[in-house]
Scaffold this motif. Structure first.
Motif, PDB file in Angstrom:
ATOM      1  N   ARG A 176       0.844  -1.191   0.000  1.00 47.90           N
ATOM      2  CA  ARG A 176       0.000   0.000   0.000  1.00 47.90           C
ATOM      3  C   ARG A 176       0.878   1.240   0.000  1.00 47.90           C
ATOM      4  NH1 ARG A 176       0.695   2.604   4.637  1.00 47.90           N
ATOM      5  NH2 ARG A 176       1.425   1.403   6.425  1.00 47.90           N
ATOM      6  N   VAL A 235       0.333  -3.848   4.249  1.00 54.56           N
ATOM      7  CA  VAL A 235      -0.931  -3.798   4.970  1.00 54.56           C
ATOM      8  C   VAL A 235      -0.769  -4.584   6.267  1.00 54.56           C
ATOM      9  CG1 VAL A 235      -3.357  -4.512   4.872  1.00 54.56           C
ATOM     10  CG2 VAL A 235      -2.266  -3.534   2.858  1.00 54.56           C
ATOM     11  N   HIS A 236      -1.279  -4.041   7.351  1.00 55.44           N
ATOM     12  CA  HIS A 236      -1.176  -4.685   8.660  1.00 55.44           C
ATOM     13  C   HIS A 236      -1.913  -6.027   8.643  1.00 55.44           C
ATOM     14  CE1 HIS A 236      -1.629  -5.178  13.063  1.00 55.44           C
ATOM     15  NE2 HIS A 236      -0.482  -4.527  13.081  1.00 55.44           N
ATOM     16  N   GLU A 237      -1.391  -6.994   9.398  1.00 57.23           N
ATOM     17  CA  GLU A 237      -1.960  -8.348   9.362  1.00 57.23           C
ATOM     18  C   GLU A 237      -3.415  -8.404   9.809  1.00 57.23           C
ATOM     19  OE1 GLU A 237       0.788  -8.025  12.987  1.00 57.23           O
ATOM     20  OE2 GLU A 237       1.186  -7.941  10.846  1.00 57.23           O
ATOM     21  N   SER A 238      -3.839  -7.439  10.634  1.00 55.22           N
ATOM     22  CA  SER A 238      -5.240  -7.416  11.049  1.00 55.22           C
ATOM     23  C   SER A 238      -6.164  -6.959   9.921  1.00 55.22           C
ATOM     24  CB  SER A 238      -5.421  -6.514  12.264  1.00 55.22           C
ATOM     25  OG  SER A 238      -5.070  -5.192  11.943  1.00 55.22           O
ATOM     26  N   ASP A 239      -5.632  -6.280   8.914  1.00 55.07           N
ATOM     27  CA  ASP A 239      -6.439  -5.785   7.798  1.00 55.07           C
ATOM     28  C   ASP A 239      -6.302  -6.633   6.537  1.00 55.07           C
ATOM     29  OD1 ASP A 239      -7.365  -3.558   9.257  1.00 55.07           O
ATOM     30  OD2 ASP A 239      -5.496  -2.494   8.834  1.00 55.07           O
ATOM     31  N   SER A 295      -7.108  -9.734   5.730  1.00 61.39           N
ATOM     32  CA  SER A 295      -8.281 -10.502   5.304  1.00 61.39           C
ATOM     33  C   SER A 295      -9.337  -9.590   4.703  1.00 61.39           C
ATOM     34  CB  SER A 295      -8.871 -11.276   6.477  1.00 61.39           C
ATOM     35  OG  SER A 295      -9.266 -10.397   7.508  1.00 61.39           O
ATOM     36  N   ARG A 296      -9.488  -8.382   5.241  1.00 56.09           N
ATOM     37  CA  ARG A 296     -10.474  -7.425   4.717  1.00 56.09           C
ATOM     38  C   ARG A 296     -10.093  -6.956   3.316  1.00 56.09           C
ATOM     39  NH1 ARG A 296     -10.509  -3.137   8.636  1.00 56.09           N
ATOM     40  NH2 ARG A 296     -10.987  -4.829  10.032  1.00 56.09           N
ATOM     41  N   VAL A 297      -8.788  -6.690   3.108  1.00 56.89           N
ATOM     42  CA  VAL A 297      -8.319  -6.237   1.800  1.00 56.89           C
ATOM     43  C   VAL A 297      -8.417  -7.369   0.778  1.00 56.89           C
ATOM     44  CG1 VAL A 297      -6.328  -5.350   0.528  1.00 56.89           C
ATOM     45  CG2 VAL A 297      -6.833  -4.478   2.798  1.00 56.89           C
TER      46      VAL A 297
END
Length: 64
Positions: free
Chosen positions: A24, A50-54, A56-58
């Motif tokens: 990103r 992208v942060h690992e918490s995001d 799956s959303r991306v």
């Protein structure tokens, strides 16, 4: 059943790296650049991950 479309906004903002990580751009690099130091602006130019918490959303937005 129709094809599932990729989100156009995500398509423009994220890229997949060779190792499968999602890359990103950094924020705060679009305007009011006169008060920011050159070093800070140069570091904002580089791509980030992208942060690992995001992730799956991306991936859901990109339909990966």
């Amino acid at each position: 059943m129709p094809k599932v479309k990729t989100k156009s906004s995500a398509k423009k903002r994220f890229k997949l790296s060779g190792s499968g990580k999602i890359r990103r751009k950094h924020a705060y690099k679009s305007h009011i650049l006169t008060k920011k130091e050159t070093k800070r602006k140069r570091n904002l130019t580089k791509m980030g991950e992208v942060h690992e918490s995001d992730v799956s959303r991306v991936k859901d937005m990109l339909r990966i």
